[in-house]
Write an enzyme that holds these catalytic residues in place. Structure first.
Site, mmCIF file in Angstrom:
data_model
loop_
_atom_site.group_PDB
_atom_site.id
_atom_site.type_symbol
_atom_site.label_atom_id
_atom_site.label_comp_id
_atom_site.label_asym_id
_atom_site.label_seq_id
_atom_site.Cartn_x
_atom_site.Cartn_y
_atom_site.Cartn_z
ATOM 1 N N ARG A 168 61.180 22.260 61.327
ATOM 2 C CA ARG A 168 60.981 22.456 62.763
ATOM 3 C C ARG A 168 60.151 23.695 63.108
ATOM 4 O O ARG A 168 59.984 24.008 64.284
ATOM 5 C CB ARG A 168 62.325 22.504 63.507
ATOM 6 C CG ARG A 168 63.098 21.191 63.451
ATOM 7 C CD ARG A 168 64.439 21.311 64.140
ATOM 8 N NE ARG A 168 64.309 21.532 65.569
ATOM 9 C CZ ARG A 168 65.265 22.060 66.331
ATOM 10 N NH1 ARG A 168 66.408 22.446 65.781
ATOM 11 N NH2 ARG A 168 65.070 22.230 67.615
ATOM 12 N N ASP A 169 59.638 24.390 62.107
ATOM 13 C CA ASP A 169 58.743 25.529 62.345
ATOM 14 C C ASP A 169 57.846 25.662 61.110
ATOM 15 O O ASP A 169 57.653 26.748 60.576
ATOM 16 C CB ASP A 169 59.557 26.806 62.551
ATOM 17 C CG ASP A 169 58.922 27.740 63.574
ATOM 18 O OD1 ASP A 169 57.871 27.376 64.119
ATOM 19 O OD2 ASP A 169 59.466 28.827 63.799
ATOM 20 N N PHE A 170 57.269 24.538 60.707
ATOM 21 C CA PHE A 170 56.671 24.374 59.380
ATOM 22 C C PHE A 170 55.202 24.795 59.379
ATOM 23 O O PHE A 170 54.290 23.967 59.281
ATOM 24 C CB PHE A 170 56.817 22.906 58.961
ATOM 25 C CG PHE A 170 56.823 22.669 57.482
ATOM 26 C CD1 PHE A 170 57.700 23.325 56.643
ATOM 27 C CD2 PHE A 170 55.965 21.730 56.916
ATOM 28 C CE1 PHE A 170 57.729 23.078 55.280
ATOM 29 C CE2 PHE A 170 55.976 21.473 55.563
ATOM 30 C CZ PHE A 170 56.856 22.144 54.739
#
Length: 269
Positions: A168-170
Site C-alpha cells: 500500500r506504499d510500494f
C-alpha cells in the site's frame, strides 16, 4: 499467521535487560531521539541505547475523529503498530529482506485509545532505491547489475503478492540497500534489499487484483527516472508472474494495462 492477543508485548533480550525495572509502555512513551514524525497519534523516531541504534514507531491512540475521517474517505485507519510487526513476520517467513524486530506491543481495547509500538534495529549505512534513477542518469549500470536488480524487485513483489500481502506504499523510496552502491554501482542476486515502511500493509489469504495494481503501479511510477527498456519491463513482468511470456501477454494483459494506467495517473498529478 496467528493474531496477537490484546495487551501483549515482546522485547528482545537487549531491550528487556535495559528496561527490566520499568513498565514497558512507560519506557517506550518517554524515549527521546531524532523525530521523523509526530502527528495523528503516531511518533516515529530513531534512538540509541547502550551503543545500539533503533527505530521506534509509537501509537498513542488516534482518536475517533481521525478514525471516522479515514472511514468517510474510504481508507482503512491505521490504529496500531500491529500491522508493522505482522508484516515483518510475514516477510521473514517468505524470505523477503526487511527490518529486524527488537520489540513490539499493544495495550487496550478501545480502537481510539489503543497504545502500541514496534521497535526495529536501525538499518544503518543504507540508501534508498529512490536515488537509483538519478544515479543511473549520470552513471548507467552494467547489464548484469540492472538485470539483477530487476530480478530482485520482481521476486520480492511476486512473492509478497502471491502469498497474500500488499504494501500500500510500494515505492522505490521504501527499498533500502547498502549505501556503498552509490560508489560501486554494482548489484548481484545475493545483494540484500530491505523493504520498509510497512504500517499500511495488509495480509489476506489472497491479494486482490486492485491491490496488485496499486502496488505495481506505484512501483512503476517511482521508477520513472530509471532508464528501462521494453525488454526490462517484460522481464520484470515475467519474473513477477512466473509465467512464460506468451502466456503472460495472453492471460494478464488487463492487469499490466491497469498497472501502466495507474503509473500514468500518478505521473500526471
Amino acid at each position: 499467521m496467528a493474531l496477537m492477543k490484546k495487551n501483549s508485548c515482546y522485547l528482545r533480550q537487549d531491550l528487556a535487560q535495559a528496561w527490566a525495572d520499568k513498565p514497558v509502555f512507560d519506557a517506550v512513551a518517554n524515549i527521546d531521539g531524532e523525530i521523523f514524525r509526530d502527528k495523528e497519534g503516531r511518533r516515529t523516531l530513531r534512538f540509541e541505547l547502550n551503543d545500539r541504534s533503533y527505530f521506534l514507531k509509537y501509537h498513542q491512540g488516534v482518536g475517533w475523529t481521525e478514525i471516522v475521517k479515514n472511514l468517510l474517505q474510504m481508507r482503512l485507519p491505521i490504529i496500531s503498530a500491529r500491522n508493522e510487526w505482522q508484516a515483518i513476520h510475514f516477510l521473514e517467513k517468505h524470505g523477503i529482506e526487511t527490518m529486524t524486530l527488537a520489540g513490539y506491543g499493544e495495550k487496550g481495547i478501545n480502537p481510539a485509545t489503543l497504545r502500541s509500538f514496534v521497535i526495529t534495529d536501525d538499518l544503518v549505512n543504507t540508501m534508498s532505491l529512490e536515488y537509483v534513477g538519478e544515479q543511473w542518469q549520470q552513471r548507467p549500470p552494467s547489464f548484469a547489475t540492472k538485470q539483477a536488480l530487476i530480478r530482485k524487485l520482481a521476486n520480492m513483489a511476486g512473492t509478497m503478492h502471491k502469498n497474500g500481502m500488499n504494501h500500500r506504499d510500494f515505492y522505490l523510496c521504501h527499498f533500502l540497500l547498502d549505501e556503498r552502491f552509490a560508489e560501486h554501482n554494482t548489484f548481484e542476486d545475493k545483494t540484500p534489499v530491505y523493504l520498509i515502511d510497512l504500517h499500511r500493509a495488509t495480509i489476506r489469504h489472497k491479494t486482490p487484483k486492485r491491490w496488485q495494481i496499486k502496488d505495481l503501479g506505484s512501483l512503476y511510477f517511482s521508477a520513472s527516472r530509471v532508464p528501462l527498456t521494453k525488454r526490462d519491463k517484460l522481464r520484470f513482468m515475467q519474473i513477477y508472474s512466473g509465467l512464460p511470456l506468451r502466456t503472460l501477454l495472453k492471460e494478464q494483459a488487463d492487469l499490466w494495462r491497469e498497472v501502466q494506467h495507474r503509473a500514468q495517473r500518478l505521473l500526471a498529478e
